[in-house]
Motif scaffolding. Sequence first.
Motif, PDB file in Angstrom:
ATOM      1  N   VAL A  69       1.576   9.898  -2.756  1.00  0.00           N
ATOM      2  CA  VAL A  69       0.446   9.892  -3.690  1.00  0.00           C
ATOM      3  C   VAL A  69       0.848   9.371  -5.067  1.00  0.00           C
ATOM      4  O   VAL A  69       1.890   9.763  -5.618  1.00  0.00           O
ATOM      5  N   LEU A  70      -0.005   8.501  -5.611  1.00  0.00           N
ATOM      6  CA  LEU A  70       0.124   8.060  -7.005  1.00  0.00           C
ATOM      7  C   LEU A  70      -1.181   8.377  -7.718  1.00  0.00           C
ATOM      8  O   LEU A  70      -2.255   8.005  -7.245  1.00  0.00           O
ATOM      9  N   VAL A  71      -1.092   9.078  -8.839  1.00  0.00           N
ATOM     10  CA  VAL A  71      -2.271   9.435  -9.633  1.00  0.00           C
ATOM     11  C   VAL A  71      -2.179   8.758 -10.990  1.00  0.00           C
ATOM     12  O   VAL A  71      -1.182   8.906 -11.709  1.00  0.00           O
ATOM     13  N   LEU A  72      -3.221   8.011 -11.342  1.00  0.00           N
ATOM     14  CA  LEU A  72      -3.332   7.428 -12.680  1.00  0.00           C
ATOM     15  C   LEU A  72      -4.313   8.268 -13.492  1.00  0.00           C
ATOM     16  O   LEU A  72      -5.470   8.430 -13.094  1.00  0.00           O
ATOM     17  N   ALA A  73      -3.843   8.815 -14.614  1.00  0.00           N
ATOM     18  CA  ALA A  73      -4.683   9.623 -15.493  1.00  0.00           C
ATOM     19  C   ALA A  73      -4.683   8.989 -16.881  1.00  0.00           C
ATOM     20  O   ALA A  73      -3.612   8.774 -17.467  1.00  0.00           O
ATOM     21  N   PRO A  74      -5.856   8.678 -17.420  1.00  0.00           N
ATOM     22  CA  PRO A  74      -5.905   8.092 -18.767  1.00  0.00           C
ATOM     23  C   PRO A  74      -5.321   9.025 -19.830  1.00  0.00           C
ATOM     24  O   PRO A  74      -4.639   8.578 -20.742  1.00  0.00           O
ATOM     25  N   ASP A 112      -0.929  -7.568 -20.548  1.00  0.00           N
ATOM     26  CA  ASP A 112       0.016  -7.975 -19.500  1.00  0.00           C
ATOM     27  C   ASP A 112       1.231  -7.045 -19.430  1.00  0.00           C
ATOM     28  O   ASP A 112       1.755  -6.779 -18.334  1.00  0.00           O
ATOM     29  N   GLU A 113       1.663  -6.548 -20.575  1.00  0.00           N
ATOM     30  CA  GLU A 113       2.821  -5.645 -20.589  1.00  0.00           C
ATOM     31  C   GLU A 113       2.493  -4.347 -19.845  1.00  0.00           C
ATOM     32  O   GLU A 113       3.321  -3.822 -19.082  1.00  0.00           O
ATOM     33  N   LEU A 114       1.277  -3.845 -20.033  1.00  0.00           N
ATOM     34  CA  LEU A 114       0.841  -2.643 -19.327  1.00  0.00           C
ATOM     35  C   LEU A 114       0.797  -2.898 -17.820  1.00  0.00           C
ATOM     36  O   LEU A 114       1.242  -2.060 -17.023  1.00  0.00           O
ATOM     37  N   ILE A 115       0.284  -4.034 -17.427  1.00  0.00           N
ATOM     38  CA  ILE A 115       0.192  -4.367 -16.001  1.00  0.00           C
ATOM     39  C   ILE A 115       1.591  -4.467 -15.388  1.00  0.00           C
ATOM     40  O   ILE A 115       1.826  -3.986 -14.270  1.00  0.00           O
ATOM     41  N   ASP A 116       2.526  -5.044 -16.123  1.00  0.00           N
ATOM     42  CA  ASP A 116       3.902  -5.137 -15.625  1.00  0.00           C
ATOM     43  C   ASP A 116       4.507  -3.744 -15.411  1.00  0.00           C
ATOM     44  O   ASP A 116       5.235  -3.522 -14.434  1.00  0.00           O
ATOM     45  N   LYS A 117       4.200  -2.824 -16.304  1.00  0.00           N
ATOM     46  CA  LYS A 117       4.695  -1.443 -16.152  1.00  0.00           C
ATOM     47  C   LYS A 117       4.127  -0.804 -14.888  1.00  0.00           C
ATOM     48  O   LYS A 117       4.838  -0.121 -14.150  1.00  0.00           O
ATOM     49  N   THR A 143      -8.621   2.085 -14.359  1.00  0.00           N
ATOM     50  CA  THR A 143      -8.852   1.594 -12.997  1.00  0.00           C
ATOM     51  C   THR A 143      -8.828   0.070 -12.942  1.00  0.00           C
ATOM     52  O   THR A 143      -8.319  -0.519 -11.981  1.00  0.00           O
ATOM     53  N   LYS A 144      -9.339  -0.574 -13.967  1.00  0.00           N
ATOM     54  CA  LYS A 144      -9.270  -2.037 -13.996  1.00  0.00           C
ATOM     55  C   LYS A 144      -7.816  -2.509 -14.129  1.00  0.00           C
ATOM     56  O   LYS A 144      -7.424  -3.529 -13.538  1.00  0.00           O
ATOM     57  N   SER A 145      -7.002  -1.761 -14.857  1.00  0.00           N
ATOM     58  CA  SER A 145      -5.573  -2.088 -14.971  1.00  0.00           C
ATOM     59  C   SER A 145      -4.886  -1.921 -13.623  1.00  0.00           C
ATOM     60  O   SER A 145      -4.060  -2.754 -13.218  1.00  0.00           O
ATOM     61  N   LEU A 146      -5.203  -0.830 -12.939  1.00  0.00           N
ATOM     62  CA  LEU A 146      -4.660  -0.618 -11.597  1.00  0.00           C
ATOM     63  C   LEU A 146      -4.991  -1.798 -10.691  1.00  0.00           C
ATOM     64  O   LEU A 146      -4.125  -2.290  -9.951  1.00  0.00           O
ATOM     65  N   MET A 147      -6.231  -2.261 -10.755  1.00  0.00           N
ATOM     66  CA  MET A 147      -6.654  -3.346  -9.878  1.00  0.00           C
ATOM     67  C   MET A 147      -5.905  -4.643 -10.178  1.00  0.00           C
ATOM     68  O   MET A 147      -5.548  -5.391  -9.257  1.00  0.00           O
ATOM     69  N   ARG A 148      -5.674  -4.899 -11.436  1.00  0.00           N
ATOM     70  CA  ARG A 148      -4.887  -6.093 -11.781  1.00  0.00           C
ATOM     71  C   ARG A 148      -3.471  -5.979 -11.218  1.00  0.00           C
ATOM     72  O   ARG A 148      -2.922  -6.938 -10.666  1.00  0.00           O
ATOM     73  N   ALA A 149      -2.885  -4.786 -11.346  1.00  0.00           N
ATOM     74  CA  ALA A 149      -1.524  -4.577 -10.839  1.00  0.00           C
ATOM     75  C   ALA A 149      -1.486  -4.672  -9.318  1.00  0.00           C
ATOM     76  O   ALA A 149      -0.593  -5.299  -8.736  1.00  0.00           O
ATOM     77  N   LEU A 150      -2.473  -4.068  -8.665  1.00  0.00           N
ATOM     78  CA  LEU A 150      -2.537  -4.133  -7.202  1.00  0.00           C
ATOM     79  C   LEU A 150      -2.733  -5.563  -6.708  1.00  0.00           C
ATOM     80  O   LEU A 150      -2.229  -5.942  -5.647  1.00  0.00           O
ATOM     81  N   GLY A 151      -3.463  -6.354  -7.485  1.00  0.00           N
ATOM     82  CA  GLY A 151      -3.681  -7.743  -7.110  1.00  0.00           C
ATOM     83  C   GLY A 151      -2.385  -8.509  -6.955  1.00  0.00           C
ATOM     84  O   GLY A 151      -2.283  -9.430  -6.133  1.00  0.00           O
ATOM     85  N   GLU A 152      -1.381  -8.119  -7.724  1.00  0.00           N
ATOM     86  CA  GLU A 152      -0.070  -8.762  -7.623  1.00  0.00           C
ATOM     87  C   GLU A 152       0.843  -8.032  -6.651  1.00  0.00           C
ATOM     88  O   GLU A 152       1.676  -8.639  -5.995  1.00  0.00           O
ATOM     89  N   TRP A 153       0.674  -6.711  -6.564  1.00  0.00           N
ATOM     90  CA  TRP A 153       1.580  -5.891  -5.735  1.00  0.00           C
ATOM     91  C   TRP A 153       1.169  -5.882  -4.268  1.00  0.00           C
ATOM     92  O   TRP A 153       1.994  -6.091  -3.381  1.00  0.00           O
ATOM     93  N   ASN A 154      -0.121  -5.640  -4.002  1.00  0.00           N
ATOM     94  CA  ASN A 154      -0.615  -5.600  -2.621  1.00  0.00           C
ATOM     95  C   ASN A 154      -2.129  -5.675  -2.640  1.00  0.00           C
ATOM     96  O   ASN A 154      -2.813  -4.653  -2.737  1.00  0.00           O
ATOM     97  N   ASN A 155      -2.676  -6.878  -2.521  1.00  0.00           N
ATOM     98  CA  ASN A 155      -4.132  -7.035  -2.606  1.00  0.00           C
ATOM     99  C   ASN A 155      -4.853  -6.709  -1.298  1.00  0.00           C
ATOM    100  O   ASN A 155      -6.045  -6.973  -1.156  1.00  0.00           O
ATOM    101  N   ALA A 156      -4.109  -6.104  -0.358  1.00  0.00           N
ATOM    102  CA  ALA A 156      -4.730  -5.604   0.872  1.00  0.00           C
ATOM    103  C   ALA A 156      -4.710  -4.075   0.900  1.00  0.00           C
ATOM    104  O   ALA A 156      -4.990  -3.465   1.940  1.00  0.00           O
TER     105      ALA A 156
END
Length: 315
Positions: A47-52, A130-135, A164-177
């Motif tokens: 499990v990974l939880v993103l909390a603002p 972009d720095e946040l997405i890289d993290k 959530t939009k940041s997560l989606m950008r990161a997932l787009g590069e990490w695993n878009n499936a």
Amino acid sequence: MFKRIIKGLLKYPLMFLNRIYTYHYYKKSDKREEYNIDDMFQGEQKVLVLAPHVDDETIGLGATLLKFKKSGTKMALVYMSDGGGSTSSLTRKEIVQLRKKEGEDIKDSLGFDSLYFLDEPDGQVNSSNDELIDKLISILNKENPTIIFSPFLIDGHSDHVETTKSLMRALGEWNNAFKNIYMYEVNCPILPKVVNSLSLIDENLYREKERLFKKFKSQSVMGFSAFTLLNRMKRLMTDNEYGAEVFVKLEFSSLNKAIEELELEGFKPEYFRQLSSEYNLLLTFGKGKNLKEKYSLIVNRALEEELALKQNIMG
């Protein structure tokens, strides 16, 4: 002093009205014909939880995380912002330090194996960073989750939406499936007809979650009883248990499409009121009601299209 007196006079009448309103809201609102019940616990998960902010994870899915803890599931928690925008008599630096201490405490209480503070300025989480997405990509690589929890898109706080939009950008590069994205409710109630996954809460879990809120000393202006009230009333969506936490589960491609459509429709978080206590509960449900219906239809369409695609594949 005058404001405190007025709040004291209104407290119990408002509590009574809130219970009547939320009972009828969750009992009578349009709902899906079927929900997935406790589906997030199927199979072995990471499990990974993103909390603002510190406390969002507990508000949205505290009981669910306690259930994961009891099963020994490996979990990681990411705090996106530094929480320095909280209302307090403390200095900003003192607030940030206090909220980090609370985050460390919650890590232990909820059984997280790892904790990340990304320290974006409170109120300035930005999916264009972009720095946040890289993290986030680095965390995804390290944790390799099978299931991710992030705030629901239709929310009254920009940090929640941008998380959530940041997560989606990161997932787009990490695993878009990636398939198992569960969006949780923070302080902008999700329309029941959009909810497609519930985590049921028995009375012991409900009380355990209730006690967790006492850890957030930095949030003295928050009335956490409003959130436990909603957890209790969501039992009416199933009539199965003492309470429930609600989620909108979508795969990457479907969620990405919903985000694009919401942006085209001009969605903005400020259209909605954030729930912070029983004093503004009715305002939270009322403000932007028509817009919430409109935007929720976009998410609901993504849900229906995803379901139809799965049925076609299976057929």
